[in-house]
Design a protein around this motif. Structure first.
Motif, short mmCIF file in Angstrom:
data_model
loop_
_atom_site.label_atom_id
_atom_site.label_comp_id
_atom_site.label_asym_id
_atom_site.label_seq_id
_atom_site.Cartn_x
_atom_site.Cartn_y
_atom_site.Cartn_z
N MET A 160 0.93 -1.04 -0.21
CA MET A 160 0.13 -0.09 -0.02
C MET A 160 0.83 1.16 -0.13
O MET A 160 0.56 2.19 -0.68
N ALA A 161 2.15 1.03 0.48
CA ALA A 161 2.93 2.35 0.70
C ALA A 161 3.37 2.76 -0.84
O ALA A 161 3.79 3.94 -1.13
N PHE A 162 3.66 1.50 -1.62
CA PHE A 162 4.07 1.79 -3.10
C PHE A 162 2.84 2.19 -3.74
O PHE A 162 2.83 3.29 -4.71
N ALA A 163 1.77 1.77 -3.51
CA ALA A 163 0.73 2.18 -4.43
C ALA A 163 0.21 3.60 -4.21
O ALA A 163 -0.03 4.30 -5.13
N ARG A 164 0.38 3.95 -2.92
CA ARG A 164 -0.04 5.52 -2.58
C ARG A 164 0.89 6.51 -3.48
O ARG A 164 0.55 7.81 -3.70
N LYS A 165 2.07 5.77 -3.83
CA LYS A 165 3.22 6.58 -4.64
C LYS A 165 2.95 6.29 -6.22
O LYS A 165 3.71 6.83 -6.99
N GLY A 166 2.15 5.55 -6.76
CA GLY A 166 1.99 5.17 -7.98
C GLY A 166 2.98 4.17 -8.30
O GLY A 166 3.22 4.08 -9.70
#
Length: 241
Positions: A160-166
């Motif tokens: 999720m930490a990656f997804a929030r940064k695209g």
């Protein structure tokens, strides 16, 4: 102003000072800790999570060895407090990168004590995911292949930490590994993280769903398409199993 003692013992004393039998009765409705349940044997004493988090904020500078002592407690609220302290300490601007690395390492090394869904959710994105944003992520693939439910949940929720940064390559790769997981608590987090990708890569999300919608668990599909229009959701759900 009373000075806070930054020890596991002091934190546990504060928990007991806020214990409530009424709260303990409520907790039983949200956590399955009976025989055969996912949290079998987990011990609660009855402290509101809001209180646990407030105490974690007060103890945010607790030393690493004391945090680990807190993690070793058989009391669920103590372990929740430990992970909350870790996440809050990790997020402080003044926390040195070396300490952030130590906190991430502690989470992974003592995953045996992070053994319920809320404990994973308190730390996987905020500690492990953020730490791995600019580092090797192979540990997540190891966790995704684990027989341990909570380690698999960490693998997915950390992304999720990656997804929030695209930053989505590992998001979709871990989701591919876990998309047919038999556990409902994995299905929900797979769908929840996929839902986040709709914001920056809607076409990529739909391509993933096009490959898996016919066979993926319905709860994962429902979570993933939550931000779609009502009409589009209905079309996708016709394909869900």
């Amino acid at each position: 102003m009373t000075e806070i003692t930054l020890t596991a013992e002091a934190f546990l004393a504060a928990l007991w000072a806020n214990q409530s039998d009424d709260e303990l009765a409520k907790i039983g409705r949200y956590f399955k800790s009976g025989k055969g349940d996912y949290g079998e044997g987990d011990r609660f004493i009855g402290v509101r999570m809001g209180t646990v988090f407030a105490l974690a904020k007060e103890h945010v500078l607790m030393p690493l060895d004391e945090i680990e002592k807190l993690l070793e407690s058989d009391i669920h609220e103590a372990r929740a407090g430990a992970v909350s302290i870790m996440a809050k300490q990790f997020g402080l601007k003044k926390t040195a990168p070396e300490r952030r690395g130590e906190l991430a390492a502690l989470y992974l090394r003592r995953h045996d004590r992070i053994n319920n869904w809320d404990l994973v959710d308190l730390g996987a994105p905020q500690i492990v995911g953020v730490w791995l944003r600019d580092r090797d992520r192979s540990v997540l693939y190891t966790l995704a292949g684990s027989k341990n439910l909570w380690e698999r949940r960490t693998a997915m929720f950390a992304t999720m930490a990656f997804a929030r940064k695209g930053d989505l390559d590992d998001v979709f790769a871990i989701a591919e590994i876990l998309v047919h997981d038999p556990q409902d608590l994995i299905n929900k987090v797979v769908g929840g993280v996929l839902r986040e990708t709709e914001r920056t890569a809607p076409e990529r999300l739909r391509a993933f769903l096009d490959r898996h919608a016919d066979t993926m668990p319905r709860v994962a599909l429902r979570y993933a398409i939550e931000h779609f229009s009502a009409e589009e959701r209905a079309e996708w759900l016709k394909r869900g199993k």
